[in-house]
Design an enzyme around this catalytic site. Sequence first.
Site, PDB file in Angstrom:
ATOM      1  N   ARG A   7      37.491  41.727   3.035  1.00  0.00           N
ATOM      2  CA  ARG A   7      37.455  40.259   3.097  1.00  0.00           C
ATOM      3  C   ARG A   7      37.693  39.630   1.720  1.00  0.00           C
ATOM      4  O   ARG A   7      38.235  38.545   1.596  1.00  0.00           O
ATOM      5  CB  ARG A   7      36.128  39.774   3.673  1.00  0.00           C
ATOM      6  CG  ARG A   7      35.847  40.279   5.073  1.00  0.00           C
ATOM      7  CD  ARG A   7      36.974  39.916   6.036  1.00  0.00           C
ATOM      8  NE  ARG A   7      36.642  40.256   7.414  1.00  0.00           N
ATOM      9  CZ  ARG A   7      36.879  41.441   7.972  1.00  0.00           C
ATOM     10  NH1 ARG A   7      37.459  42.416   7.289  1.00  0.00           N
ATOM     11  NH2 ARG A   7      36.540  41.664   9.226  1.00  0.00           N
ATOM     12  N   LYS A  81      10.966  45.438 -13.485  1.00  0.00           N
ATOM     13  CA  LYS A  81      11.977  44.795 -12.644  1.00  0.00           C
ATOM     14  C   LYS A  81      13.283  45.581 -12.574  1.00  0.00           C
ATOM     15  O   LYS A  81      13.874  45.727 -11.500  1.00  0.00           O
ATOM     16  CB  LYS A  81      12.247  43.374 -13.144  1.00  0.00           C
ATOM     17  CG  LYS A  81      11.100  42.433 -12.813  1.00  0.00           C
ATOM     18  CD  LYS A  81      11.401  41.012 -13.211  1.00  0.00           C
ATOM     19  CE  LYS A  81      10.229  40.123 -12.790  1.00  0.00           C
ATOM     20  NZ  LYS A  81      10.406  38.732 -13.225  1.00  0.00           N
ATOM     21  N   GLU A 128      15.495  31.329 -27.037  1.00  0.00           N
ATOM     22  CA  GLU A 128      15.504  32.272 -28.148  1.00  0.00           C
ATOM     23  C   GLU A 128      16.502  33.408 -27.867  1.00  0.00           C
ATOM     24  O   GLU A 128      17.362  33.716 -28.696  1.00  0.00           O
ATOM     25  CB  GLU A 128      14.085  32.827 -28.304  1.00  0.00           C
ATOM     26  CG  GLU A 128      13.888  33.636 -29.564  1.00  0.00           C
ATOM     27  CD  GLU A 128      12.511  34.290 -29.563  1.00  0.00           C
ATOM     28  OE1 GLU A 128      11.558  33.700 -29.021  1.00  0.00           O
ATOM     29  OE2 GLU A 128      12.414  35.396 -30.089  1.00  0.00           O
ATOM     30  N   THR A 129      16.396  33.986 -26.669  1.00  0.00           N
ATOM     31  CA  THR A 129      17.323  35.066 -26.300  1.00  0.00           C
ATOM     32  C   THR A 129      18.748  34.533 -26.161  1.00  0.00           C
ATOM     33  O   THR A 129      19.703  35.191 -26.557  1.00  0.00           O
ATOM     34  CB  THR A 129      16.871  35.716 -24.976  1.00  0.00           C
ATOM     35  OG1 THR A 129      15.495  36.073 -25.083  1.00  0.00           O
ATOM     36  CG2 THR A 129      17.692  36.960 -24.665  1.00  0.00           C
ATOM     37  N   CYS A 181       9.105  26.411 -21.248  1.00  0.00           N
ATOM     38  CA  CYS A 181       7.871  26.429 -20.456  1.00  0.00           C
ATOM     39  C   CYS A 181       7.795  25.183 -19.612  1.00  0.00           C
ATOM     40  O   CYS A 181       7.673  24.080 -20.120  1.00  0.00           O
ATOM     41  CB  CYS A 181       6.660  26.537 -21.363  1.00  0.00           C
ATOM     42  SG  CYS A 181       6.526  28.188 -22.034  1.00  0.00           S
TER      43      CYS A 181
END
Lengths: 339, 67
Positions: A7, A81, A128-129, A181
């Site tokens: 597809r 994770k 930051e990342t 945050c």
Amino acid sequence: MNHRYSRQELFSPIGKAGQQQISTKHTLIIGMGALGSGSAEALVRAGIGQLTIVDRDYVEWSNLQRQQLYTEEDAINRLPKVIAAKSRLTAINSSVEVKAIIADASVEELEGLAHGVDLIIDATDNFETRMILNDVSQKLGVPWIYGACVGSYGISYTIIPEKTPCLVCLLENVPLGGLTCDTAGIISPSVNMVVSHQMSEALKILVGDFDSLRKKLVSFDLWKNQFSEIQVDRLKKSSCQSCGTERTYPYLSFENQTKTAVLCGRDSVQIRPSVLIERDLETLERLLANHEGVVQRNPYLLSYTVSQHRLVVFKDGRVLVHGTKDISEAKALYHRYLG
Amino acid sequence: MGVVVNGEFMELPERVVFVSDMLRHFDIHEKVVVVEINGEVLTRVEHQSTRLSEKDRIEIVHFVGGG
Ligand SMILES: [Zn+2]
């Protein structure tokens, strides 16, 4: 020969040639929360050749409402994770080479992981990342796709080195506090919408159809029924420290890295040792067993609960201190129990 | 004055003269935002110096960090 991609091949902007391209490409996803789960599943189903996933955290109950790769069992076992994600992703498409990295994606890790990669997907929860990722992308010439969401709101932008403005051009100076945050919560449709924007752009890049890229900063609010797109080319600055003519990659320098971070909305502080170490969790378990708290261990991390605090120790030396937002209190607990 | 913000028509009070006043009016002046007026994106410095006019088409995008 099966027809799993038929597809996608019928979709003419991709076709058989595009599918062939996708199968040779390597994508890196930074962060395996809600956005990372969505993107990883989409890329694996689309038949990406190689996928590297990086995340510093483990699965918790509050993730299950929107982080599509994880199950109750993963939360009960506190699986990192990326470990939980890899087993699900491999079950979805066993032909994809999935590399799972349990780490805080900081400068050394990102520079190493981004080498030889065709595309980087931003699925982090902090600026930051992203600033480090932005510099790494410019330095190595690898495109990346910014994506973020909060509540019913989401935003995305595709950054192509030497062509578009970079994230620093768009943000100018970054007021790091306040942006990450958020107590506004998040609903899964916002996640899916950001992922859809990121993945459409990703597929275009992976098949080499750069002309079809959106080229605009996009945002939406699904609850307020708003959608907005802005052409931001004019914001590219030749004086930019990250993408300009005399660049210094400021976010790759040691001084700009923090070793502790308060995690978004989690009442937790992460402490990262200044040198890379590997912790022997078994030995640590024996040591802590003599103290008053409760120790639990799986192959990837050790969890130590003492009064209202919980310290989670990863093999790479990082520690999450739950039950406080106070960096000095977190450090005190760290030193008291872990030396 | 009447302007269109992110596709929605709205009345801004008289004290809103510059783009920066509008951001304060919407209480987003402390967020990092990108603003476009009638198809032209503004730099941050231009937020202070750009006057709004009747019927301006304004797009505002603010940055968030969650993921
Ligand atoms: Zn730049």
